[in-house]
Design an enzyme around this catalytic site. Structure first.
Site, mmCIF file in Angstrom:
data_model
loop_
_atom_site.group_PDB
_atom_site.id
_atom_site.type_symbol
_atom_site.label_atom_id
_atom_site.label_comp_id
_atom_site.label_asym_id
_atom_site.label_seq_id
_atom_site.Cartn_x
_atom_site.Cartn_y
_atom_site.Cartn_z
ATOM 1 N N LYS A 60 7.055 -1.643 3.798
ATOM 2 C CA LYS A 60 5.882 -2.838 4.071
ATOM 3 C C LYS A 60 7.479 -4.121 3.955
ATOM 4 O O LYS A 60 8.026 -5.206 4.905
ATOM 5 C CB LYS A 60 4.617 -3.413 4.137
ATOM 6 C CG LYS A 60 4.682 -4.897 3.961
ATOM 7 C CD LYS A 60 3.094 -5.160 3.650
ATOM 8 C CE LYS A 60 2.573 -6.418 4.671
ATOM 9 N NZ LYS A 60 0.854 -6.261 4.149
ATOM 10 N N TYR A 89 15.129 -7.580 -12.238
ATOM 11 C CA TYR A 89 14.003 -7.079 -13.405
ATOM 12 C C TYR A 89 13.089 -6.053 -13.190
ATOM 13 O O TYR A 89 12.606 -5.233 -13.627
ATOM 14 C CB TYR A 89 13.531 -8.792 -14.085
ATOM 15 C CG TYR A 89 13.046 -8.178 -15.360
ATOM 16 C CD1 TYR A 89 13.957 -8.318 -16.313
ATOM 17 C CD2 TYR A 89 11.333 -8.201 -15.452
ATOM 18 C CE1 TYR A 89 12.993 -8.190 -17.667
ATOM 19 C CE2 TYR A 89 11.048 -8.447 -16.510
ATOM 20 C CZ TYR A 89 11.994 -7.940 -17.815
ATOM 21 O OH TYR A 89 10.918 -7.669 -18.880
ATOM 22 N N ARG A 111 -5.614 1.276 -2.914
ATOM 23 C CA ARG A 111 -5.183 0.502 -3.780
ATOM 24 C C ARG A 111 -5.761 -0.772 -4.597
ATOM 25 O O ARG A 111 -5.429 -1.198 -5.703
ATOM 26 C CB ARG A 111 -3.698 -0.587 -2.260
ATOM 27 C CG ARG A 111 -3.340 0.703 -1.858
ATOM 28 C CD ARG A 111 -2.505 0.515 -0.860
ATOM 29 N NE ARG A 111 -1.804 -1.172 -1.364
ATOM 30 C CZ ARG A 111 0.045 -1.195 -1.860
ATOM 31 N NH1 ARG A 111 -0.195 -0.433 -2.240
ATOM 32 N NH2 ARG A 111 0.292 -2.610 -2.020
ATOM 33 N N ARG A 165 0.203 2.489 -0.031
ATOM 34 C CA ARG A 165 -0.226 2.223 1.736
ATOM 35 C C ARG A 165 -0.229 3.679 2.402
ATOM 36 O O ARG A 165 0.140 4.817 2.237
ATOM 37 C CB ARG A 165 0.930 1.464 2.149
ATOM 38 C CG ARG A 165 1.008 0.093 1.318
ATOM 39 C CD ARG A 165 2.523 -0.957 2.224
ATOM 40 N NE ARG A 165 2.306 -1.937 1.618
ATOM 41 C CZ ARG A 165 2.447 -2.490 1.032
ATOM 42 N NH1 ARG A 165 3.590 -1.502 0.490
ATOM 43 N NH2 ARG A 165 2.512 -3.717 0.406
ATOM 44 N N HIS A 197 -6.763 2.008 2.805
ATOM 45 C CA HIS A 197 -6.162 1.154 1.636
ATOM 46 C C HIS A 197 -7.104 0.737 0.648
ATOM 47 O O HIS A 197 -6.273 -0.271 -0.140
ATOM 48 C CB HIS A 197 -5.856 -0.331 2.966
ATOM 49 C CG HIS A 197 -4.642 -0.926 2.629
ATOM 50 N ND1 HIS A 197 -4.697 -1.619 1.488
ATOM 51 C CD2 HIS A 197 -3.756 -0.994 2.935
ATOM 52 C CE1 HIS A 197 -4.043 -2.572 1.377
ATOM 53 N NE2 HIS A 197 -2.975 -2.249 2.071
ATOM 54 N N HIS A 222 3.682 -4.470 -4.240
ATOM 55 C CA HIS A 222 3.867 -6.037 -4.006
ATOM 56 C C HIS A 222 5.723 -6.991 -4.748
ATOM 57 O O HIS A 222 5.945 -7.132 -5.797
ATOM 58 C CB HIS A 222 2.779 -6.885 -5.049
ATOM 59 C CG HIS A 222 1.562 -6.168 -4.626
ATOM 60 N ND1 HIS A 222 0.085 -6.702 -5.041
ATOM 61 C CD2 HIS A 222 1.045 -5.371 -3.117
ATOM 62 C CE1 HIS A 222 -1.013 -5.659 -4.021
ATOM 63 N NE2 HIS A 222 -0.612 -5.394 -3.028
#
Length: 409
Positions: free
Chosen positions: A269, A369, A335, A242, A332, A359
């Protein structure tokens, strides 16, 4: 004898204060300087006391009599009118100190102590300013849904649909905090869900065609300007994090020996620390930049002061100077470009790509994991991606499978 308005108006000052009586303890005190003050005489526990009601003509004869009657009703229930008046004054002061703006600032202070990311805190402070003025001064417990909706409609009428909806959500958080701290009984913002026009989902413009993306990379390579902006531009497509995270990169977060950039949770975020594997190209860019700013805190310091990073819109401004409009590419958007091209390559597990983009995935077990299971793949993917975009910059648009025979995970 009962007072009349005429008698009150005709009462003239004397050398000493004097009283004009009405009935049932009510009288008017006329002072030498001309002020006329309402008083009520009463007895409580055998002691004579006086209750101040205000001055004439601000308080009319009829209003003074009504206040006297209210005081007598309190006495009938063993309530001292002076004590009740003092308590009402204290409660009014509390209500004033519990204004919407005050409670909102207290919530922000709480979130600051809890380590909420600074960009999020700044946005919350901005919301407080937008809901300032008379609305911000209103006691939080007295604000109605209609009153809040009136404030939100101001932004909606100006076409600021997303802002209006974000303000409603923020106000709702403030009201819920007020309820939790016993300063309000309900959340008017919750009752307004569905009352505002829903803003269309905003998609950040991005270049996802390999040939066009290569042209963008060549423009970045040719960019001339502030070194901090130049190197931040060069690094952005390689790490595709970001914009706020890149511009606030600190040298203490970069481990050159282990080739990793660890972004602390306070800057993320999703409130979870994030590790970014660094390719050889990324390390080379950061090494060059360290020779320029390594003695300071930030990797990409502002041209005005080394104590702050480059500003939030710096990368976007550089893209505009290079000729890319806001409808073509944004900071942005790198991304989106990386996500699209990495997925199209067919070489990488989609979950590994999502993890690289930081994310959040559902479930705490799955998050743990993802933190570890995809790290080797992400390291390989980071180097493959840097090699790939180097080739795109040089004019190619091949998948590079022959040069990097990595089997899908």
């Amino acid at each position: 004898m009962a007072l009349t308005d005429t008698a009150i108006r005709n009462a003239k000052p004397r050398e000493k204060p004097y009283k004009i009586t009405d009935a049932q303890g009510l009288y008017l005190l006329v002072n030498p300087k001309g002020s006329k003050l309402w008083r009520v005489k009463y007895r409580m526990d055998g002691v004579e006391r006086k209750l101040a009601l205000g001055s004439y003509p601000e308080i009319t004869l009829a209003e003074a009599r009504s206040a006297r009657d209210a005081a007598r009703r309190q006495l009938a229930h063993a309530i001292d009118p002076n004590v009740a008046k003092r308590q009402a004054r204290i409660e009014a002061s509390i209500r004033a100190n519990n204004s919407f703006a005050t409670v909102a600032e207290e919530l922000i202070e709480k979130k600051t102590r809890e380590g909420l990311a600074e960009p999020t805190l700044e946005k919350m402070r901005w919301f407080v300013k937008l809901l300032g003025g008379d609305f911000g001064k209103r006691p939080v417990a007295e604000i109605t849904p209609q009153e809040l909706l009136h404030e939100l409609r101001k932004h909606e009428r100006r076409g600021r649909l997303e802002t209006a909806n974000l303000l409603r959500a923020f106000a709702s958080r403030v009201f819920r905090y007020a309820v939790a701290t016993a300063r309000a009984e309900r959340d008017p913002g919750q009752l307004l869900i569905g009352a505002l026009t829903t803003a269309k989902v905003k998609h950040f413009p991005a270049i996802t065609d390999p040939v066009a993306f290569g042209a963008l990379l060549r423009a970045i390579e040719d960019y001339q300007g502030d070194p901090a902006v130049m190197y931040a531009l060069k690094l952005t497509p390689h790490v595709f994090q970001r914009p706020g995270e890149i511009r606030q990169m600190e040298w203490t977060e970069v481990n050159f020996q282990k080739a990793v950039w660890i972004i602390p949770e306070g800057k993320m975020k999703m409130r979870q620390s994030h590790s970014v594997p660094l390719s050889r190209q990324s390390l080379a860019i950061l090494t060059d930049m360290r020779s320029l700013s390594g003695s300071g805190r930030y990797a990409f310091p502002s041209i005005r002061t080394r104590t702050r990073p480059i500003s939030d819109n710096t990368i976007n401004a550089a893209l505009r100077r290079m000729g890319f409009s806001k409808d073509q590419m944004t900071a942005h958007g790198f991304r989106t470009s990386a996500s699209s091209l990495l997925n199209e390559s067919g070489k990488w597990n989609p979950d590994a790509i999502e993890r690289a983009l930081a994310h959040m995935v559902a479930g705490s077990v799955r998050r743990i994991y993802n933190q570890s299971a995809y790290w080797p793949e992400r390291v390989e993917m980071a180097q493959w991606w840097s090699d790939y975009i180097d080739e795109l910059r040089e004019g190619g648009n091949r998948c590079m499978a022959a040069r990097h025979p990595l089997s899908p995970k």
